[in-house]
Design a protein around this motif. Sequence first.
Motif, short mmCIF file in Angstrom:
data_model
loop_
_atom_site.label_atom_id
_atom_site.label_comp_id
_atom_site.label_asym_id
_atom_site.label_seq_id
_atom_site.Cartn_x
_atom_site.Cartn_y
_atom_site.Cartn_z
N ILE A 87 -32.02 31.59 -41.57
CA ILE A 87 -32.88 30.67 -42.31
C ILE A 87 -32.33 30.55 -43.73
CG2 ILE A 87 -35.21 30.27 -43.21
CD1 ILE A 87 -36.23 32.12 -40.91
N VAL A 88 -32.05 29.31 -44.16
CA VAL A 88 -31.47 29.11 -45.49
C VAL A 88 -32.41 28.36 -46.43
CG1 VAL A 88 -29.10 29.27 -44.65
CG2 VAL A 88 -30.19 27.02 -44.79
N GLY A 89 -33.48 27.77 -45.89
CA GLY A 89 -34.39 27.02 -46.76
C GLY A 89 -35.49 26.37 -45.94
N LYS A 90 -36.18 25.46 -46.60
CA LYS A 90 -37.32 24.81 -45.95
C LYS A 90 -37.37 23.33 -46.32
CE LYS A 90 -41.54 24.43 -47.41
NZ LYS A 90 -42.86 24.68 -47.97
N ILE A 91 -37.83 22.51 -45.40
CA ILE A 91 -38.08 21.11 -45.73
C ILE A 91 -39.46 20.74 -45.18
CG2 ILE A 91 -36.84 20.15 -43.72
CD1 ILE A 91 -35.75 18.01 -45.84
N SER A 92 -40.26 20.09 -46.02
CA SER A 92 -41.63 19.73 -45.64
C SER A 92 -41.75 18.23 -45.54
CB SER A 92 -42.62 20.12 -46.73
OG SER A 92 -42.40 21.40 -47.18
N ILE A 93 -42.53 17.82 -44.57
CA ILE A 93 -42.98 16.43 -44.52
C ILE A 93 -44.47 16.53 -44.81
CG2 ILE A 93 -43.42 14.48 -42.99
CD1 ILE A 93 -40.82 15.05 -41.59
N SER A 94 -44.92 15.90 -45.88
CA SER A 94 -46.35 15.99 -46.19
C SER A 94 -46.89 14.61 -46.54
CB SER A 94 -46.59 16.99 -47.32
OG SER A 94 -45.90 16.58 -48.46
N GLY A 95 -48.21 14.54 -46.63
CA GLY A 95 -48.84 13.27 -46.98
C GLY A 95 -48.53 12.18 -45.97
N ILE A 96 -48.49 12.54 -44.70
CA ILE A 96 -48.26 11.49 -43.69
C ILE A 96 -49.49 10.58 -43.69
CG2 ILE A 96 -47.97 11.00 -41.22
CD1 ILE A 96 -46.69 13.82 -40.96
N PHE A 97 -49.26 9.34 -43.97
CA PHE A 97 -50.34 8.38 -44.08
C PHE A 97 -50.08 7.28 -43.08
CE2 PHE A 97 -53.38 5.51 -45.81
CZ PHE A 97 -54.28 6.31 -46.50
N ARG A 98 -51.02 7.07 -42.21
CA ARG A 98 -50.85 6.05 -41.17
C ARG A 98 -51.43 4.72 -41.65
NH1 ARG A 98 -46.82 7.29 -37.73
NH2 ARG A 98 -46.87 9.45 -37.14
N GLY A 99 -52.07 3.97 -40.78
CA GLY A 99 -52.62 2.67 -41.20
C GLY A 99 -51.53 1.76 -41.70
N PRO A 100 -51.84 0.98 -42.73
CA PRO A 100 -50.86 -0.02 -43.17
C PRO A 100 -49.72 0.58 -44.01
CG PRO A 100 -52.88 -0.16 -44.46
CD PRO A 100 -53.12 0.88 -43.42
N LEU A 101 -49.80 1.88 -44.37
CA LEU A 101 -48.73 2.47 -45.19
C LEU A 101 -47.61 3.09 -44.35
CD1 LEU A 101 -50.38 4.19 -48.28
CD2 LEU A 101 -48.59 2.47 -48.29
N GLN A 102 -47.95 3.90 -43.38
CA GLN A 102 -46.96 4.55 -42.50
C GLN A 102 -45.87 5.24 -43.32
OE1 GLN A 102 -47.30 4.78 -39.19
NE2 GLN A 102 -49.11 3.48 -39.09
N GLU A 103 -46.29 6.17 -44.17
CA GLU A 103 -45.29 6.82 -45.03
C GLU A 103 -45.50 8.32 -45.10
OE1 GLU A 103 -45.75 5.44 -49.06
OE2 GLU A 103 -47.50 6.72 -49.34
N CYS A 104 -44.54 9.00 -45.72
CA CYS A 104 -44.66 10.45 -45.94
C CYS A 104 -43.81 10.84 -47.15
CB CYS A 104 -44.18 11.22 -44.71
SG CYS A 104 -42.40 11.15 -44.48
N ARG A 105 -43.98 12.09 -47.58
CA ARG A 105 -43.18 12.62 -48.70
C ARG A 105 -42.38 13.82 -48.21
NH1 ARG A 105 -47.85 11.68 -51.39
NH2 ARG A 105 -48.51 13.84 -51.15
N LEU A 106 -41.18 13.94 -48.71
CA LEU A 106 -40.36 15.12 -48.42
C LEU A 106 -40.40 16.09 -49.58
CD1 LEU A 106 -37.01 13.68 -46.95
CD2 LEU A 106 -39.08 14.39 -45.71
N GLY A 107 -40.40 17.38 -49.27
CA GLY A 107 -40.23 18.42 -50.27
C GLY A 107 -39.24 19.43 -49.69
N TYR A 108 -38.38 20.01 -50.53
CA TYR A 108 -37.33 20.87 -49.95
C TYR A 108 -36.81 21.88 -50.97
CZ TYR A 108 -35.15 16.72 -52.04
OH TYR A 108 -34.85 15.68 -52.89
#
Length: 210
Positions: A87-108
Amino acid sequence: MLRTPIRRAVETGPRVYLRRPTQSDRAEFVALRARNRRHLERWEPIPRGHDAFTPSELDKAFDRELRLRRTKSDERFLICLVTSGAIVGKISISGIFRGPLQECRLGYWLGREFCGHGLMTEAVALATRYAFATLALHRVEANMQPHNHASRAVVRKNGFCQEGFSPKYLCIRGRWRDHERWAVTRENWSDRAPTATPRPIARKPIPGKG
Ligand SMILES: CC(C)(COP(=O)(O)OP(=O)(O)OC[C@H]1O[C@@H](n2cnc3c(N)ncnc32)[C@H](O)[C@@H]1OP(=O)(O)O)[C@@H](O)C(=O)NCCC(=O)NCCS
């Protein structure tokens, strides 16, 4: 130790793969974060006066990773070396928003000893592919403080564009910090992960490789 957890991979690149954390990763993950305290704490949204790196807080944080590894709004991935499974690190997908936005944020983040080899560029390519191809999202965003040059380079190399600048966007170590807002939409993204040419020669050997 040579392990073969690649079969649990959600996305695999030439040098790293992403997989969900499990209970058995606790000790390795906590140890990686504990020895990277100085490297990580200046970039992370930790409230002033809170020590996120005590053994009990690190433990709680790992519980959070397990809880959020697959929910409607969040996914969590460990970044592991293809060669050894380390294991060398982490990557997150957060704030998954559906509906008309269909987006997310990455953190790493990556352990300091693994930085500077292009591993996060590869991991972000894999996570972005997952967001578009598996989660069928339309937009992936990543935000960083203006002096985080390495983080900016990672998203730029993955085809993200700067969309804006948000003053006092995120509270890090007790202060609201300005952030640049970078994003890529499905229309503007070309899957770089499988065709990404690994650097011909790593500038220094990747610890734990082989
Ligand atoms: C940001 C981070 C994830 C980058 O990981 P990495 O694997 O070292 O990134 P890569 O090697 O894939 O790419 C880094 C790029 O930044 C560039 N870079 C690094 N330091 C730089 C600097 N001071 N100025 C300009 N570019 C810089 C590198 O040259 C490289 O680009 P290149 O491949 O064109 O040479 C890692 O440094 C980290 O974990 N930092 C602490 C936590 C953090 O900042 N997380 C992100 C919060 S937004």
